[in-house]
Design an enzyme around this catalytic site. Structure first.
Site, mmCIF file in Angstrom:
data_model
loop_
_atom_site.group_PDB
_atom_site.id
_atom_site.type_symbol
_atom_site.label_atom_id
_atom_site.label_comp_id
_atom_site.label_asym_id
_atom_site.label_seq_id
_atom_site.Cartn_x
_atom_site.Cartn_y
_atom_site.Cartn_z
ATOM 1 N N GLY A 1 32.804 38.950 44.389
ATOM 2 C CA GLY A 1 34.050 38.272 44.033
ATOM 3 C C GLY A 1 35.195 38.450 44.993
ATOM 4 O O GLY A 1 35.747 37.481 45.498
ATOM 5 N N GLU B 1 39.816 36.042 45.769
ATOM 6 C CA GLU B 1 40.781 36.768 44.937
ATOM 7 C C GLU B 1 41.980 37.310 45.717
ATOM 8 O O GLU B 1 42.549 38.342 45.369
ATOM 9 C CB GLU B 1 40.089 37.902 44.171
ATOM 10 C CG GLU B 1 38.939 37.418 43.314
ATOM 11 C CD GLU B 1 38.226 38.534 42.566
ATOM 12 O OE1 GLU B 1 38.803 39.629 42.420
ATOM 13 O OE2 GLU B 1 37.087 38.307 42.121
ATOM 14 N N ARG C 1 41.527 55.804 45.771
ATOM 15 C CA ARG C 1 41.647 54.567 44.998
ATOM 16 C C ARG C 1 42.388 54.843 43.691
ATOM 17 O O ARG C 1 41.950 55.645 42.877
ATOM 18 C CB ARG C 1 40.259 54.008 44.719
ATOM 19 C CG ARG C 1 40.203 52.912 43.670
ATOM 20 C CD ARG C 1 40.665 51.593 44.198
ATOM 21 N NE ARG C 1 40.328 50.522 43.263
ATOM 22 C CZ ARG C 1 41.055 49.430 43.088
ATOM 23 N NH1 ARG C 1 42.157 49.262 43.784
ATOM 24 N NH2 ARG C 1 40.685 48.501 42.245
ATOM 25 N N TRP D 1 39.860 49.337 30.743
ATOM 26 C CA TRP D 1 40.696 49.689 31.884
ATOM 27 C C TRP D 1 42.179 49.497 31.592
ATOM 28 O O TRP D 1 42.988 49.416 32.505
ATOM 29 C CB TRP D 1 40.255 48.904 33.109
ATOM 30 C CG TRP D 1 38.893 49.333 33.582
ATOM 31 C CD1 TRP D 1 38.087 50.293 33.034
ATOM 32 C CD2 TRP D 1 38.174 48.812 34.699
ATOM 33 N NE1 TRP D 1 36.924 50.403 33.733
ATOM 34 C CE2 TRP D 1 36.943 49.503 34.760
ATOM 35 C CE3 TRP D 1 38.450 47.829 35.641
ATOM 36 C CZ2 TRP D 1 35.987 49.243 35.739
ATOM 37 C CZ3 TRP D 1 37.499 47.567 36.621
ATOM 38 C CH2 TRP D 1 36.285 48.271 36.669
ATOM 39 N N GLU E 1 30.599 52.214 30.259
ATOM 40 C CA GLU E 1 31.663 53.224 30.208
ATOM 41 C C GLU E 1 32.214 53.395 28.800
ATOM 42 O O GLU E 1 32.603 54.499 28.397
ATOM 43 C CB GLU E 1 32.771 52.797 31.160
ATOM 44 C CG GLU E 1 34.031 53.613 31.137
ATOM 45 C CD GLU E 1 35.125 52.912 31.915
ATOM 46 O OE1 GLU E 1 36.242 52.826 31.406
ATOM 47 O OE2 GLU E 1 34.842 52.436 33.032
ATOM 48 N N HIS F 1 28.703 41.094 36.134
ATOM 49 C CA HIS F 1 28.514 42.179 37.106
ATOM 50 C C HIS F 1 28.791 43.510 36.441
ATOM 51 O O HIS F 1 29.737 43.649 35.663
ATOM 52 C CB HIS F 1 29.454 41.995 38.303
ATOM 53 C CG HIS F 1 29.444 43.167 39.237
ATOM 54 N ND1 HIS F 1 28.327 43.499 39.975
ATOM 55 C CD2 HIS F 1 30.383 44.096 39.535
ATOM 56 C CE1 HIS F 1 28.599 44.582 40.687
ATOM 57 N NE2 HIS F 1 29.834 44.969 40.430
ATOM 58 N N HIS G 1 31.350 50.939 49.058
ATOM 59 C CA HIS G 1 32.305 52.041 49.085
ATOM 60 C C HIS G 1 32.195 52.856 50.363
ATOM 61 O O HIS G 1 33.026 53.722 50.617
ATOM 62 C CB HIS G 1 32.115 52.934 47.864
ATOM 63 C CG HIS G 1 32.315 52.197 46.574
ATOM 64 N ND1 HIS G 1 31.266 51.653 45.861
ATOM 65 C CD2 HIS G 1 33.436 51.866 45.894
ATOM 66 C CE1 HIS G 1 31.740 51.039 44.795
ATOM 67 N NE2 HIS G 1 33.047 51.153 44.793
ATOM 68 N N CYS H 1 29.284 45.610 44.936
ATOM 69 C CA CYS H 1 30.554 45.448 44.233
ATOM 70 C C CYS H 1 31.454 44.544 45.073
ATOM 71 O O CYS H 1 31.049 44.053 46.130
ATOM 72 C CB CYS H 1 31.195 46.826 44.007
ATOM 73 S SG CYS H 1 32.333 46.896 42.604
#
EC number: 2.1.1.14
Length: 773
Positions: free
Chosen positions: A438, A490, A521, A567, A611, A647, A700, A732
């Site tokens: 994305g 984005e 981050r 989140w 999560e 995702h 990452h 990601c």
């Protein structure tokens, strides 16, 4: 007065000083001495904040330049062999290479796996465990920090991840390895650590054992007894800290351990207090986590004092008061929020304010409460009453729409096989289609434009034009690279949750409410304070513009309802499931509008689905029922020919694959590269019915993956999943990377897909059915 302390304090700094310093060091803009100086300044500031608030103990050991679990790995000398011989001391750059794959010094290597810390949005570096692994005290950093704090005159309580939780969080890298086989070696080093801390004059050491709130096998329960019977011989007092839930079936194990005190989470599981009090041995301290360490709402101090008065009467000086968990999970200081709506601001407490709440509560329970403490408690009660009565929270139209939702609103038109036939006809994709997750790099120019817009230096029209330029650039780059399904990149989004929350009613935003997610981050979670609804379309114009630039399929990009919930800091005056359904209905409208605008594929990201899973398995079915329900409520408005993607990242899927399949997304993309496709082992016993894109490179890490590496990973995937249902994609989004890193990686990914097409079937020629608009 009850003893007050915190389990941990945010390490990033109120203005993200740690983020800026570490990133400057990685870029070579400052040296390590300057980075260490920033670390010392932040530690001193945070210790002084605890002292100034009036806490009885100042907590030392919660600071980390990257991750506190990684700190323990360094302390134990648990450095994977690929990072070279660390010698007797594991230096800072070695830990950075373990976390990121590279550092200013040392050879690059594949970074360690990173995953979510229990059920939080914080990420830790997974310890790698090998048969016959040797451990030894390999870092002086903890002891140096203790010396710093003692030199400043602070009453020091040390915090350290406990030995069993460290092993529990680790991953066995040797076939057949039982992680508990390594326990004795780990405990040997912990014994040495405690001995040295005692020699430094430390009285209390808090050993964090949140693994005790999960369902532990019997051998792990027994291992706790074995380990702590050995550690009790040390010269310091041990406070066993549990949090993120109740002890459940581990209550007897925890209470019978030979420690001097135990901390329990009375926010997540207040009902456990009675059982703990009934079985607490008469010499032990009981630390009660009564201030919410994971949310931002102000506490009702008077009500807490009334509830705890009998406990204080029963325990006397053995009662300690604390937040439920480390304050790592909340923003640093509400005083920086000068632009929040005043009424909402009165309802909140960040880490710095929670210190004050804790001390006032301690005084209310003792004989030292003064007029100021009584006034603080009265103000907190008034704020809570104001919040309950506020007309900004409840909306009749939202409640009415929630009542109208029926089973048909959660069901796609046709089963997946029929949908897939229609989608393949519409999209005309080759075997092993390529896409990204994305986001593309958020360059300095993009961030500057966003700052200029907020500061009024850039008009909305000029900002829109700048973002269109960035979208056109991203689309052109993707076409040149040869990707099959494109995204708009984005550029206009500051954060995958904040962006949506800013456009939804019921959300509020801070200016400095940063929380560490991993390493440097940081995220700035929105605050959901009231009923959620969508006043207008949020993403449609950007995706529609991007689609007009290309004949290739464009994916619309949405953050899913569960992730928005997970989140965010969520209102606590109604069930989380109800808030999530409100978000799902708002996003459902966005799906319908994207489809009406001609967008052929829509991705609904749910990286936080797992999560949110409760830590105790008996609570899973209830959560998964409403989480899956909310995803389907969002997605099921789409017609059969519209391809729905989702995702997920940093997830172990084995135990919830049934629920993931029930989402009924046409395509799921997942993080697998750091685990070397181990996550796909679940498909040996579970036939996932739809399409899947196992991530082939770790975004990452700044290292560029080779074509051969990605081909090898996809060949492993093809042994478990039919090739006609496989996609090729990164792990990601690419927001945090630079274009200089992204382009070669994606070029290699496309080259890998072409090799795979040759090996597994004749490459198909794209039939562009959409054309330029």
């Amino acid at each position: 007065m009850s003893t007050t302390h915190v389990l941990g304090y945010p390490r990033i700094g109120a203005r993200r000083e740690l983020k800026r310093a570490t990133e400057a060091y990685w870029k070579g803009e400052i040296d390590q001495a300057e980075l260490e100086r920033t670390g010392r300044e932040l530690r001193a500031r945070h210790w002084q904040a605890q002292r100034d608030a009036g806490l009885d103990w100042v907590t030392v050991g919660d600071f980390a330049f990257y991750d506190h679990v990684l700190n323990v790995s360094a302390l134990l000398g648990a450095v994977p062999p690929r990072f070279g011989d660390a010698g007797e001391t594991v230096d800072l750059d070695t830990t950075f290479r373990m976390a990121r794959g590279r550092a200013p010094t040392g050879e690059p290597a594949a970074a360690c796996e990173m995953t979510k810390y229990f059920d939080t949005n914080y990420h830790y570096l997974v310890p790698e465990l090998h048969a016959d692994q040797r451990f030894g005290l390999a870092s002086r950093r903890l002891f140096d920090e203790v010396a710093e704090a003692r030199a400043a005159g602070h009453p020091v309580k040390v915090v350290l991840t406990g030995p069993l939780t460290w092993l529990w969080l680790g991953k066995a890298k040797s076939p057949g390895l039982d992680r508990l086989d390594l326990l004795d070696g780990v405990v040997d080093v912990y014994g040495e650590i405690l001995q040295q801390l005692g020699e430094q004059g430390v009285e209390w050491v808090q050993l964090d054992e949140p693994a005790l709130v999960q369902d532990l096998p019997a051998d792990w329960q027994q291992a706790y007894e074995r380990a702590y019977h050995r550690l009790q011989a040390g010269p310091v007092k041990l406070l066993l800290a549990t949090y993120f839930g109740g002890l459940g079936e581990n209550l007897s194990t925890a209470l019978n351990l030979p420690v001097d005190g135990i901390h329990i989470d009375c926010v997540r599981d207040p009902d456990q207090l009675t059982a703990v009090l009934d079985r607490l041995l008469p010499h032990k301290v009981l630390s009660l986590g009564v201030i919410d360490g994971r949310n931002v709402w102000r506490s009702d101090l008077a009500a807490l004092a009334r509830t705890l008065a009998p406990v204080r009467e029963r325990l006397g000086e053995r009662l300690w008061l604390a937040p439920s968990c480390s304050l790592l999970h909340v923003p640093v200081d509400l005083d920086l929020e000068t632009e929040l709506q005043p009424q909402l601001r009165r309802w909140l407490a960040f880490a710095r304010q929670k210190l004050d709440e804790l001390v006032v509560l301690g005084r209310l329970l003792g004989d030292r409460a003064g007029a100021a403490d009584e006034q603080a408690a009265a103000e907190a009660s008034a704020a809570l009453a104001d919040r309950q009565a506020s007309t900004h929270i409840h909306k009749a139209e939202v409640a009415e729409r929630m009542q109208r939702v029926g089973p048909a609103d959660r069901q796609r038109g046709q089963p997946y096989p029929e949908r897939a036939r229609k989608q393949r006809k519409r999209l005309a994709l080759p075997l092993f289609p390529t896409t990204t997750i994305g986001s593309f790099p958020q360059t300095a120019e993009i961030r500057a434009a966003r700052r200029d817009l907020k500061a009024g230096r850039l008009t909305p029209e000029a900002y829109e034009a700048r973002m269109r330029e960035e979208i056109a650039f991203a689309v052109a780059r993707q076409e040149e690279i040869g990707l099959d399904v494109l995204v708009h990149g984005e550029a206009e989004r500051n954060d995958m949750v904040e962006y949506f929350g800013e456009q939804l009613d019921g959300f509020a935003f801070t200016r400095a409410g940063w929380v560490q997610s991993y390493g440097s981050r940081c995220v700035k979670p929105p605050i959901i304070y009231g009923d959620v609804s969508r006043p207008r379309p949020m993403t449609v114009r950007w995706s529609e513009y991007a689609q007009s630039l290309t004949g290739r399929p464009m994916k619309g990009m949405l953050t899913g309802p569960v992730t928005v919930l997970q989140w965010s800091f969520v209102r606590d005056d109604q069930p989380r499931s109800e808030t999530c359904r409100q978000i799902a209905l708002a996003l459902r409208d966005e799906v319908a509008d994207l489809e009406a605008a001609g967008i052929p594929a829509i991705q609904i990201d749910e990286p936080a689905l797992r999560e949110g899973l409760p830590l105790q398995q008996r609570q899973w079915p209830g959560y998964l029922d409403w989480a899956v329900d909310c995803f389907r409520l969002t997605a099921s408005v789409a017609q059969d020919a519209t391809q729905i993607h989702t995702h997920m990242c940093y997830s172990e899927f084995n135990d919830i694959m049934g629920a993931i399949a029930t989402l009924d997304a046409d395509v799921i993309t997942i993080e697998t590269s750091r685990s070397d496709m181990e996550l796909l082992e679940v498909f040996e016993g579970f036939e996932y019915p739809n399409e899947i894109g196992p991530g082939v490179y770790d975004i990452h890490s700044p290292n560029t993956p080779s074509v051969d590496w990605m081909v090898r990973l996809m060949e492993k995937a093809a042994r478990r999943i039919p090739v006609e249902r496989l996609w090729v994609n990164p792990d990601c989004g690419l927001k945090t990377r630079a274009w200089a890193e992204v382009e070669p990686a994606l070029q290699n990914m496309v080259a890998a897909a072409e090799i795979l097409r040759e090996r597994y079937g004749q490459a198909q020629t794209r039939v562009a059915t959409q054309g330029k608009r």
